[in-house]
Design a protein around this motif. Sequence first.
Motif, PDB file in Angstrom:
ATOM      1  N   MET A   4      76.163  12.900  25.202  1.00 60.87           N
ATOM      2  CA  MET A   4      77.397  13.103  25.964  1.00 60.87           C
ATOM      3  C   MET A   4      78.302  11.881  25.760  1.00 60.87           C
ATOM      4  SD  MET A   4      78.108  15.064  29.365  1.00 60.87           S
ATOM      5  CE  MET A   4      77.260  16.382  28.620  1.00 60.87           C
ATOM      6  N   LYS A   5      79.363  12.063  24.970  1.00 58.21           N
ATOM      7  CA  LYS A   5      80.216  10.901  24.625  1.00 58.21           C
ATOM      8  C   LYS A   5      81.441  10.808  25.530  1.00 58.21           C
ATOM      9  CE  LYS A   5      79.157  10.420  19.719  1.00 58.21           C
ATOM     10  NZ  LYS A   5      78.831  11.662  19.016  1.00 58.21           N
ATOM     11  N   THR A   6      81.969  11.967  25.927  1.00 62.83           N
ATOM     12  CA  THR A   6      83.198  11.965  26.733  1.00 62.83           C
ATOM     13  C   THR A   6      83.027  12.888  27.940  1.00 62.83           C
ATOM     14  OG1 THR A   6      84.439  11.715  24.681  1.00 62.83           O
ATOM     15  CG2 THR A   6      85.717  12.276  26.640  1.00 62.83           C
ATOM     16  N   ILE A   7      83.358  12.359  29.126  1.00 64.02           N
ATOM     17  CA  ILE A   7      83.273  13.173  30.352  1.00 64.02           C
ATOM     18  C   ILE A   7      84.650  13.184  31.008  1.00 64.02           C
ATOM     19  CG2 ILE A   7      82.315  13.272  32.712  1.00 64.02           C
ATOM     20  CD1 ILE A   7      79.697  12.127  31.621  1.00 64.02           C
ATOM     21  N   GLY A   8      85.071  14.377  31.437  1.00 66.25           N
ATOM     22  CA  GLY A   8      86.325  14.508  32.178  1.00 66.25           C
ATOM     23  C   GLY A   8      86.021  14.640  33.657  1.00 66.25           C
ATOM     24  N   VAL A   9      86.941  14.147  34.481  1.00 69.13           N
ATOM     25  CA  VAL A   9      86.754  14.260  35.929  1.00 69.13           C
ATOM     26  C   VAL A   9      88.060  14.744  36.550  1.00 69.13           C
ATOM     27  CG1 VAL A   9      87.204  11.757  36.230  1.00 69.13           C
ATOM     28  CG2 VAL A   9      86.051  13.020  38.046  1.00 69.13           C
TER      29      VAL A   9
END
Length: 319
Positions: A1-6
């Motif tokens: 998991m390289k990029t997480i949006g919130v």
Amino acid sequence: MKTIGVLTSGGDAPGMNAALRAVVRTGIYNDVRMMGIKCGYDGLINGDIDDMTLSSVADIIHRGGTVLKTARSDEFVTKDGFNRALNIIDVFNLDGLVVLGGDGTFKGAKSLADAGIPVIGIPCTIDNDLAYTDYTIGFFTAVETVVEAIGKIRDTSSSHGRANVIEVMGRNCGDIALYSGLAGGAESIIVPEIEYDIDQICEKVIRGRNRNKLHHIIIVAEGVGNPYSIAQEVEEKTNIETKVTVLGYLQRGGTPNTLDRIMGSEMGKSAVELLLEGKSARLVGVKCNDIFDIDIDEALKMRRTFDKGMYNTANILSL
Ligand code: F6P
């Protein structure tokens, strides 16, 4: 998991910023690129997305509202809006999402999870109306705001010898009314979950007056009915002047209390860790003071039960 949006969605709740800070910092701590999606699901549809850094969540743990802004997105529930959101997730290479909000937000999260997007939800709503968790971020701050208001109104109520009807938020959930009514020493608490008898309420006001009580606080949860009609009935039946205060949006804002900051921090951290463990379609929550997680489907199917025991306590103590 390289990029997480919130994202934060639905009604803002005090403690949302504390949770957001925890999400962003836990991600960065684990070398994940963190991206903030503005205005809830609307931002996901429109690509209103920016990188978040350690400093973009600095100085927010104590602030009410949400620095990411929020919305109740009508477009996201349309097929076109939903597909545009899926496309933006792809364009921005978002490997997973953390969503902060309530029931509506989690229904959106479930649709995303069904479409194969890893998503975790954090319960943020002042209403405390989610069945799967004992506690939602923002609830106790809102209750404290109401209790403070009850204290102020009680001063005026006693000074003038009046009765006061105070309408509180909660949509179809009587928890804000119940908790603030018990903590604020209200004479009567009217909630959507339990039928009320106006004659019993009036008898209580008269009994109090007969023993020289000068204040009479009646808490009404929104969703029960018109507080002005209730006040009119009380005034007509007791002959005691009865005023109405609708507390409205002042219950939603304000600096989060310690509990909401701590739980926001713990749940925010936990949400990111779940994504990093490869989990998806789960909601974090609190059961018996422990943070836990549960399948979204299962959580959304649960029906909330009203705390009749606490309601009974409030009734007995306000004889
Ligand atoms: O946040 C929950 C809540 O405050 C409800 O109690 C209330 O009915 C609703 O939000 C109103 O919010 P809005 O006007 O922002 O939709």
